[in-house]
Design a protein around this motif. Structure first.
Motif, PDB file in Angstrom:
ATOM      1  N   THR A 322      -2.960  13.548  -7.652  1.00  0.00           N
ATOM      2  CA  THR A 322      -2.873  13.843  -6.221  1.00  0.00           C
ATOM      3  C   THR A 322      -4.147  13.370  -5.541  1.00  0.00           C
ATOM      4  OG1 THR A 322      -3.784  16.068  -6.581  1.00  0.00           O
ATOM      5  CG2 THR A 322      -1.369  15.834  -6.555  1.00  0.00           C
ATOM      6  N   GLY A 323      -4.895  12.486  -6.209  1.00  0.00           N
ATOM      7  CA  GLY A 323      -6.162  12.000  -5.682  1.00  0.00           C
ATOM      8  C   GLY A 323      -5.996  10.983  -4.582  1.00  0.00           C
ATOM      9  N   ALA A 324      -7.124  10.544  -4.025  1.00  0.00           N
ATOM     10  CA  ALA A 324      -7.111   9.618  -2.899  1.00  0.00           C
ATOM     11  C   ALA A 324      -6.805   8.187  -3.316  1.00  0.00           C
ATOM     12  CB  ALA A 324      -8.460   9.667  -2.169  1.00  0.00           C
ATOM     13  N   THR A 325      -6.981   7.889  -4.605  1.00  0.00           N
ATOM     14  CA  THR A 325      -6.657   6.553  -5.111  1.00  0.00           C
ATOM     15  C   THR A 325      -5.445   6.651  -6.025  1.00  0.00           C
ATOM     16  OG1 THR A 325      -8.933   5.752  -4.959  1.00  0.00           O
ATOM     17  CG2 THR A 325      -7.460   4.587  -6.457  1.00  0.00           C
ATOM     18  N   LEU A 326      -4.435   5.849  -5.721  1.00  0.00           N
ATOM     19  CA  LEU A 326      -3.203   5.837  -6.508  1.00  0.00           C
ATOM     20  C   LEU A 326      -3.117   4.522  -7.262  1.00  0.00           C
ATOM     21  CD1 LEU A 326      -0.513   7.493  -6.955  1.00  0.00           C
ATOM     22  CD2 LEU A 326       0.517   5.897  -5.310  1.00  0.00           C
ATOM     23  N   ARG A 327      -2.924   4.619  -8.575  1.00  0.00           N
ATOM     24  CA  ARG A 327      -2.744   3.432  -9.414  1.00  0.00           C
ATOM     25  C   ARG A 327      -1.243   3.230  -9.641  1.00  0.00           C
ATOM     26  NH1 ARG A 327      -5.854   5.130 -14.602  1.00  0.00           N
ATOM     27  NH2 ARG A 327      -4.567   6.959 -14.145  1.00  0.00           N
ATOM     28  N   ILE A 328      -0.742   2.126  -9.122  1.00  0.00           N
ATOM     29  CA  ILE A 328       0.694   1.849  -9.142  1.00  0.00           C
ATOM     30  C   ILE A 328       0.998   0.859 -10.260  1.00  0.00           C
ATOM     31  CG2 ILE A 328       2.639   0.954  -7.825  1.00  0.00           C
ATOM     32  CD1 ILE A 328       1.112   1.714  -5.274  1.00  0.00           C
ATOM     33  N   GLY A 329       1.899   1.251 -11.168  1.00  0.00           N
ATOM     34  CA  GLY A 329       2.334   0.360 -12.230  1.00  0.00           C
ATOM     35  C   GLY A 329       3.466  -0.523 -11.749  1.00  0.00           C
ATOM     36  N   THR A 330       3.226  -1.822 -11.654  1.00  0.00           N
ATOM     37  CA  THR A 330       4.215  -2.789 -11.179  1.00  0.00           C
ATOM     38  C   THR A 330       4.580  -3.737 -12.314  1.00  0.00           C
ATOM     39  OG1 THR A 330       2.790  -4.651 -10.514  1.00  0.00           O
ATOM     40  CG2 THR A 330       2.864  -2.727  -9.036  1.00  0.00           C
ATOM     41  N   PRO A 331       5.614  -4.563 -12.169  1.00  0.00           N
ATOM     42  CA  PRO A 331       5.950  -5.513 -13.233  1.00  0.00           C
ATOM     43  C   PRO A 331       4.788  -6.435 -13.598  1.00  0.00           C
ATOM     44  CG  PRO A 331       7.736  -5.376 -11.648  1.00  0.00           C
ATOM     45  CD  PRO A 331       6.595  -4.604 -11.061  1.00  0.00           C
ATOM     46  N   ALA A 332       3.883  -6.689 -12.630  1.00  0.00           N
ATOM     47  CA  ALA A 332       2.772  -7.601 -12.864  1.00  0.00           C
ATOM     48  C   ALA A 332       1.543  -6.909 -13.435  1.00  0.00           C
ATOM     49  CB  ALA A 332       2.395  -8.301 -11.558  1.00  0.00           C
ATOM     50  N   GLY A 333       1.478  -5.582 -13.338  1.00  0.00           N
ATOM     51  CA  GLY A 333       0.304  -4.849 -13.767  1.00  0.00           C
ATOM     52  C   GLY A 333      -0.009  -3.712 -12.809  1.00  0.00           C
ATOM     53  N   VAL A 334      -1.215  -3.182 -12.902  1.00  0.00           N
ATOM     54  CA  VAL A 334      -1.589  -1.997 -12.137  1.00  0.00           C
ATOM     55  C   VAL A 334      -2.370  -2.387 -10.892  1.00  0.00           C
ATOM     56  CG1 VAL A 334      -2.867   0.177 -12.200  1.00  0.00           C
ATOM     57  CG2 VAL A 334      -1.649  -0.616 -14.243  1.00  0.00           C
ATOM     58  N   ILE A 335      -1.929  -1.878  -9.754  1.00  0.00           N
ATOM     59  CA  ILE A 335      -2.578  -2.125  -8.468  1.00  0.00           C
ATOM     60  C   ILE A 335      -3.081  -0.792  -7.929  1.00  0.00           C
ATOM     61  CG2 ILE A 335      -2.210  -2.867  -6.081  1.00  0.00           C
ATOM     62  CD1 ILE A 335      -0.113  -4.823  -7.157  1.00  0.00           C
ATOM     63  N   ALA A 336      -4.366  -0.732  -7.611  1.00  0.00           N
ATOM     64  CA  ALA A 336      -4.967   0.492  -7.089  1.00  0.00           C
ATOM     65  C   ALA A 336      -4.977   0.460  -5.563  1.00  0.00           C
ATOM     66  CB  ALA A 336      -6.389   0.650  -7.615  1.00  0.00           C
ATOM     67  N   VAL A 337      -4.559   1.560  -4.967  1.00  0.00           N
ATOM     68  CA  VAL A 337      -4.518   1.693  -3.506  1.00  0.00           C
ATOM     69  C   VAL A 337      -5.360   2.912  -3.141  1.00  0.00           C
ATOM     70  CG1 VAL A 337      -3.046   1.913  -1.484  1.00  0.00           C
ATOM     71  CG2 VAL A 337      -2.176   0.752  -3.530  1.00  0.00           C
ATOM     72  N   ALA A 338      -6.371   2.714  -2.297  1.00  0.00           N
ATOM     73  CA  ALA A 338      -7.307   3.783  -1.952  1.00  0.00           C
ATOM     74  C   ALA A 338      -7.059   4.261  -0.525  1.00  0.00           C
ATOM     75  CB  ALA A 338      -8.742   3.288  -2.089  1.00  0.00           C
ATOM     76  N   CYS A 339      -6.814   5.556  -0.372  1.00  0.00           N
ATOM     77  CA  CYS A 339      -6.637   6.175   0.942  1.00  0.00           C
ATOM     78  C   CYS A 339      -7.935   6.866   1.345  1.00  0.00           C
ATOM     79  CB  CYS A 339      -5.496   7.192   0.911  1.00  0.00           C
ATOM     80  SG  CYS A 339      -3.875   6.486   0.573  1.00  0.00           S
ATOM     81  N   SER A 340      -8.339   6.690   2.591  1.00  0.00           N
ATOM     82  CA  SER A 340      -9.557   7.332   3.070  1.00  0.00           C
ATOM     83  C   SER A 340      -9.370   7.791   4.506  1.00  0.00           C
ATOM     84  CB  SER A 340     -10.749   6.373   2.969  1.00  0.00           C
ATOM     85  OG  SER A 340     -10.532   5.203   3.727  1.00  0.00           O
TER      86      SER A 340
END
Length: 372
Positions: A322-340
């Motif tokens: 439930t943190g501010a940065t979400l690591r999304i597992g996609t077919p290509a790999g992991v993409i980190a999205v940071a909310c601030s």
């Protein structure tokens, strides 16, 4: 006619960029003639786009018309077009974060935005949706770079580092983070009832609970192809509920973005890298138009990250954090999205690290315009 254009890779997309001031006489950046130009230049009506510059995939059949902005605080305005593949039309209803990454580098290289030391800030406005984005382009040493070493999931090729931030991204299209008025909605997927969360953040997005349709969220691209038709049906139903279309309208396959989400699980990427369940927080498989997205569109990634902050959403239920940065597992790999700069469950800034590279400057030979 001769049309100057620049091909730029942004993230996991390729986008032809057209300088608004260099469009041929008689082609207005807001007029139907622009659609005719793109349809003819890309060979859009041909499903393989052989007689044109299109790449014949949703991530490589993109265009943007770019120019200096006269709005206070905005450096660059761009009109984004998702050019049809096998259909002679252009979808104008959405934004593309990967293309915005490309535009930021192009704007600095073209001198629309002067270099300011090791990092150069570019403020962009997508005129399709009104979305405002801030990019930080790597200009180490005080100059523009042609090559770089930053990589992103989906390609092993390096590029110039660009940090891309979506500014106040919630409700840009519909005016609400939850356009249906609910965090959970029920839809029908191939005859099965399924729960989904519809959000407007980055772009309108509808996200289905993978487990509810007997899926995991870590399906291969080949497996996602089997889900295209029922996902499109959900997209069209969601468009009505989200106020994006009216009964009787021709279905739009640009918005809302649509996909499935699941709990983290081990999987292998399309490039053959093994990803462990504890390497990321939530699995996502999205469509790009009518095909499986090879990674995830940045506007969709923003939507997933914002949905993860909503109590009771399908993303929140599946996510390992439930943190501010979400690591999304996609077919290509992991993409980190940071909310601030979060106010309640709505971030005012959402940032993704990307890369871009200018591939070529071209003089396109485009057939005379025909009705698009």
């Amino acid at each position: 006619m001769h049309v100057p254009a620049t091909l730029v890779r942004g993230g996991t997309s390729k986008c032809w960029l057209f300088d608004r001031s260099a469009l041929p006489t008689g082609v207005d950046a807001t007029a139907r003639e622009l659609e005719g130009l793109l349809v003819n230049a890309y060979g859009a009506a041909d499903p393989v786009q052989l007689d044109g510059i299109g790449g014949a995939t949703p991530t490589t059949s993109k265009a943007a018309v770019v120019g200096a902005s006269d709005a206070p605080g905005i450096d660059v305005d761009y009109l984004f077009g998702q050019v049809g593949i096998g259909v002679g039309r252009v979808e104008w209803g959405s934004n593309c974060g990967n293309c915005a990454t490309a535009i930021a580098l192009w704007a600095v290289a073209r001198g629309l935005v002067p270099v300011t030391g090791d990092l150069t800030r570019v403020v962009l406005r997508n005129t399709n949706t009104g979305a405002v984005l801030e990019a930080e382009v790597d200009t180490t040493g005080g100059h523009v770079h042609e090559f770089g070493t930053r990589t992103v999931p989906g390609t092993r090729a390096g590029g110039v580092a660009v940090g891309l931030t979506f500014v106040d991204p919630v409700g840009r299209t519909t005016g609400s983070v939850t356009p249906t008025g609910r965090v959970l909605d029920g839809f029908t997927f191939a005859g099965l009832p399924v729960e989904a969360t519809a959000v407007d953040a980055g772009a309108p997005v509808v996200l289905l609970d993978a487990a509810g349709i007997g899926r995991t969220g870590v399906e291969t691209l080949a497996e996602v192809r089997d889900l295209v038709d029922p996902l499109r049906a959900v997209r069209h139903a969601a468009a009505l509920r989200m106020g994006l279309s009216n009964p009787g309208d021709v279905p739009d396959d640009a918005v809302p973005k649509v996909g499935i989400v699941g709990k983290p699980a081990a999987y292998r990427t399309s490039l053959g890298d093994d990803i462990a369940a504890d390497d990321y927080d939530v699995s996502v498989r999205m469509l790009s138009m009518n095909a499986p997205h090879p990674a995830i569109g940045l506007t969709s990634a923003v939507g997933v990250a914002v949905a993860a902050m909503l109590d009771g959403s399908v993303v929140r239920r599946a996510s390992a954090t439930t943190g501010a940065t979400l690591r999304i597992g996609t077919p290509a790999g992991v993409i980190a999205v940071a909310c601030s700069d979060v106010r309640g469950a709505q971030p005012l800034r959402v940032t993704v690290e990307r890369a871009a590279r200018i591939l070529c400057e071209a003089d396109l030979l485009v057939p005379d315009l025909l009705p698009a």
